[in-house]
Design an enzyme around this catalytic site. Structure first.
Site, mmCIF file in Angstrom:
data_model
loop_
_atom_site.group_PDB
_atom_site.id
_atom_site.type_symbol
_atom_site.label_atom_id
_atom_site.label_comp_id
_atom_site.label_asym_id
_atom_site.label_seq_id
_atom_site.Cartn_x
_atom_site.Cartn_y
_atom_site.Cartn_z
ATOM 1 C CB SER A 135 -8.803 -1.972 4.188
ATOM 2 O OG SER A 135 -9.073 -3.238 3.672
ATOM 3 N NE ARG A 183 -4.099 -1.831 0.281
ATOM 4 C CZ ARG A 183 -4.162 -3.116 -0.073
ATOM 5 N NH1 ARG A 183 -3.120 -3.689 -0.640
ATOM 6 N NH2 ARG A 183 -5.268 -3.802 0.116
ATOM 7 C CD GLU A 229 -5.808 0.797 2.171
ATOM 8 O OE1 GLU A 229 -6.261 1.558 1.295
ATOM 9 O OE2 GLU A 229 -6.137 -0.384 2.301
HETATM 10 N N1 EPU Z 1 -10.347 -10.854 10.214
HETATM 11 C C1 EPU Z 1 -11.060 -10.963 11.374
HETATM 12 N N2 EPU Z 1 -12.184 -10.207 11.523
HETATM 13 C C2 EPU Z 1 -12.618 -9.378 10.566
HETATM 14 C C3 EPU Z 1 -11.894 -9.271 9.381
HETATM 15 C C4 EPU Z 1 -10.752 -10.014 9.218
HETATM 16 O O1 EPU Z 1 -10.718 -11.721 12.274
HETATM 17 O O2 EPU Z 1 -13.646 -8.733 10.790
HETATM 18 C C5 EPU Z 1 -9.108 -11.654 10.054
HETATM 19 C C6 EPU Z 1 -9.304 -13.100 9.684
HETATM 20 O O3 EPU Z 1 -8.301 -13.824 10.357
HETATM 21 C C7 EPU Z 1 -9.027 -13.140 8.205
HETATM 22 C C8 EPU Z 1 -7.961 -12.078 8.083
HETATM 23 O O4 EPU Z 1 -8.326 -11.101 9.038
HETATM 24 O O5 EPU Z 1 -8.572 -14.377 7.791
HETATM 25 C C9 EPU Z 1 -7.832 -11.468 6.716
HETATM 26 O O6 EPU Z 1 -9.074 -10.896 6.337
HETATM 27 P P1 EPU Z 1 -9.396 -10.581 4.797
HETATM 28 O O7 EPU Z 1 -9.120 -11.760 3.983
HETATM 29 O O8 EPU Z 1 -10.758 -9.988 4.734
HETATM 30 O O9 EPU Z 1 -8.301 -9.534 4.375
HETATM 31 P P2 EPU Z 1 -7.764 -8.211 5.072
HETATM 32 O O10 EPU Z 1 -6.347 -8.444 5.449
HETATM 33 O O11 EPU Z 1 -8.683 -7.723 6.131
HETATM 34 C C10 EPU Z 1 -6.794 -7.248 2.840
HETATM 35 C C11 EPU Z 1 -6.842 -5.962 2.089
HETATM 36 C C12 EPU Z 1 -8.148 -5.834 1.324
HETATM 37 C C13 EPU Z 1 -8.271 -7.007 0.368
HETATM 38 C C14 EPU Z 1 -8.230 -8.298 1.202
HETATM 39 C C15 EPU Z 1 -8.275 -9.534 0.348
HETATM 40 C C16 EPU Z 1 -5.499 -4.427 3.426
HETATM 41 C C17 EPU Z 1 -5.502 -3.244 4.336
HETATM 42 N N3 EPU Z 1 -6.702 -4.848 3.026
HETATM 43 O O12 EPU Z 1 -7.808 -7.200 3.826
HETATM 44 O O13 EPU Z 1 -8.077 -4.641 0.560
HETATM 45 O O14 EPU Z 1 -9.474 -6.945 -0.374
HETATM 46 O O15 EPU Z 1 -6.987 -8.338 1.947
HETATM 47 O O16 EPU Z 1 -7.039 -9.807 -0.186
HETATM 48 O O17 EPU Z 1 -4.432 -4.939 3.094
HETATM 49 C C18 EPU Z 1 -8.632 -2.329 0.624
HETATM 50 O O18 EPU Z 1 -7.420 -2.111 0.614
HETATM 51 O O19 EPU Z 1 -9.478 -1.409 0.661
HETATM 52 C C19 EPU Z 1 -9.093 -3.700 0.654
HETATM 53 C C20 EPU Z 1 -10.385 -4.018 0.765
#
Ligand code: EPU
Length: 338
Positions: free
Chosen positions: A238, A164, A334
């Protein structure tokens, strides 16, 4: 080019925040961007470049010029045995660009399906999702240097991409206006289905030999199932980045919180999902006034209607404070705060 005065920015940001811009102008061509830079001596003024407005939190009226990028066009500009280079102008909707590539059976951006925003904003923060980032397919970009109005080129290395991150969020901030981006897509699919939910989704649909389009459709399904549609519920994806902490700190936390997820990185760092940290602090699905943390993805802050930018900012700070207090980890926004 028409310069409007005192325009509401509500339709131009996905949080749906109703603040005013002192001046507002839409640009449609590279030449118009150059004219704007020279005639209005932009580098001496306060300005804000807007693409899809999907990664921004507007906290007050903007007492400067808002420039909405509306440059359109997508073309294959080069081809060899294995690759096709597609150049897209910065005002193209990101997902339209992904669809353009997927329909031509070109691989590289299918995992980035349905990310909100425009092509020109994508390199700013090296958008990424489901195991892919644009730096993996990015070839080069063209930008107007604001001070000189000249067209300049940035290669992949010159953009200094990180998680990012790019040069445009750091030393080149407010110095360039990105007008076009070229991507190098692959004719031979290198499908990336490692991200858990992709395989699960393909499996449920009975797809054993996925094509590029199948991946794109699976991603669209996954995103739609847990990320709120900004047209229905104002949000900016995010809100925070996933923090990267020293492995030693992670080990200490793991003893206290055995369930804490973590993905080891290089340099002895571990990436911890901010969504998990926020959920553990009790924020997930919690409504505070007109705002809240989304019920299906704690990392996404939403506007339930009529929220001010400051209200969302205050919520974000409260969340940041409680994650710091409980885990000793600082989570950083972010989205761009304006
Ligand atoms: N999780 C929780 N609770 C929640 C959400 C997430 O416990 O409410 C934990 C779970 O362990 C889950 C892990 O977080 O396995 C990862 O969650 P998720 O796959 O939804 O991905 P993220 O890390 O929260 C990132 C990006 C997203 C992107 C997703 C999918 C960032 C800041 N965000 O989210 O990007 O769509 O991965 O790859 O890196 C964005 O940047 O706006 C965005 C949506």
């Amino acid at each position: 080019m028409i310069i409007y005065q005192n325009i509401s920015l509500k339709p131009y940001n996905t949080f749906g925040i109703d603040v005013k811009a002192q001046q507002f102008v839409e640009v449609n061509t590279i030449e118009e961007v150059q004219v704007l830079c020279s005639t209005f001596i932009l580098h001496e003024r306060k300005f804000l470049i807007l693409g899809g407005g999907s990664n921004i939190l507007l906290t007050k009226d903007f007492d400067g010029m808002v420039i909405k990028m509306n440059l359109k066009g997508m073309d294959a500009i080069r081809e060899d045995e294995n690759h096709v280079w597609i150049k897209a102008l910065s005002g193209e909707i990101w997902h339209d660009f992904v669809t353009f590539c997927v329909d031509k059976n070109l691989s590289g951006v299918e995992n980035l399906s349905l990310i909100p925003g425009c092509v020109g904003a994508a390199p700013m923060q090296n958008i990424g999702a489901y195991g892919a980032e644009i730096k993996d397919t990015f070839e080069e970009l063209f930008a107007i240097e604001i001070e000189s109005s000249k067209l300049v080129k940035f290669t992949n290395a010159e953009c200094k991409f990180g998680y990012r991150e790019s040069i445009f969020k750091n030393e080149a901030k407010n110095k360039y206006i990105i007008v076009a981006v070229t991507f190098k897509l692959s004719k031979t699919p290198k499908l990336n289905t490692q991200y858990g939910a992709i395989q699960e989704t393909l499996g449920r649909k009975g797809i054993t030999e996925p094509k590029i389009k199948d991946i794109s459709e699976a991603i669209i399904e996954i995103r739609s199932s847990k990320l709120p549609d900004p047209k229905v519920l104002g949000n900016s994806g995010s809100f925070f980045k996933n923090p990267e902490i020293p492995a030693s700190q992670y080990q200490v936390l793991k003893e206290k919180f055995s369930e804490i997820p973590g993905y080891p990185l290089e340099n002895n760092l571990v990436k911890v999902p901010a969504g998990w940290l926020i959920e553990q602090c009790g924020w997930k699905g919690k409504k505070v006034g007109n705002t809240g943390s989304h019920k299906d993805q704690a990392l996404v802050l939403v506007n339930y209607g009529g929220a001010t930018g400051d209200e969302i900012y205050q919520l974000a700070m409260a969340i940041q404070g409680s994650v710091q207090e409980k885990f000793g980890i600082k989570i950083s926004p972010e989205v761009n705060l304006v």
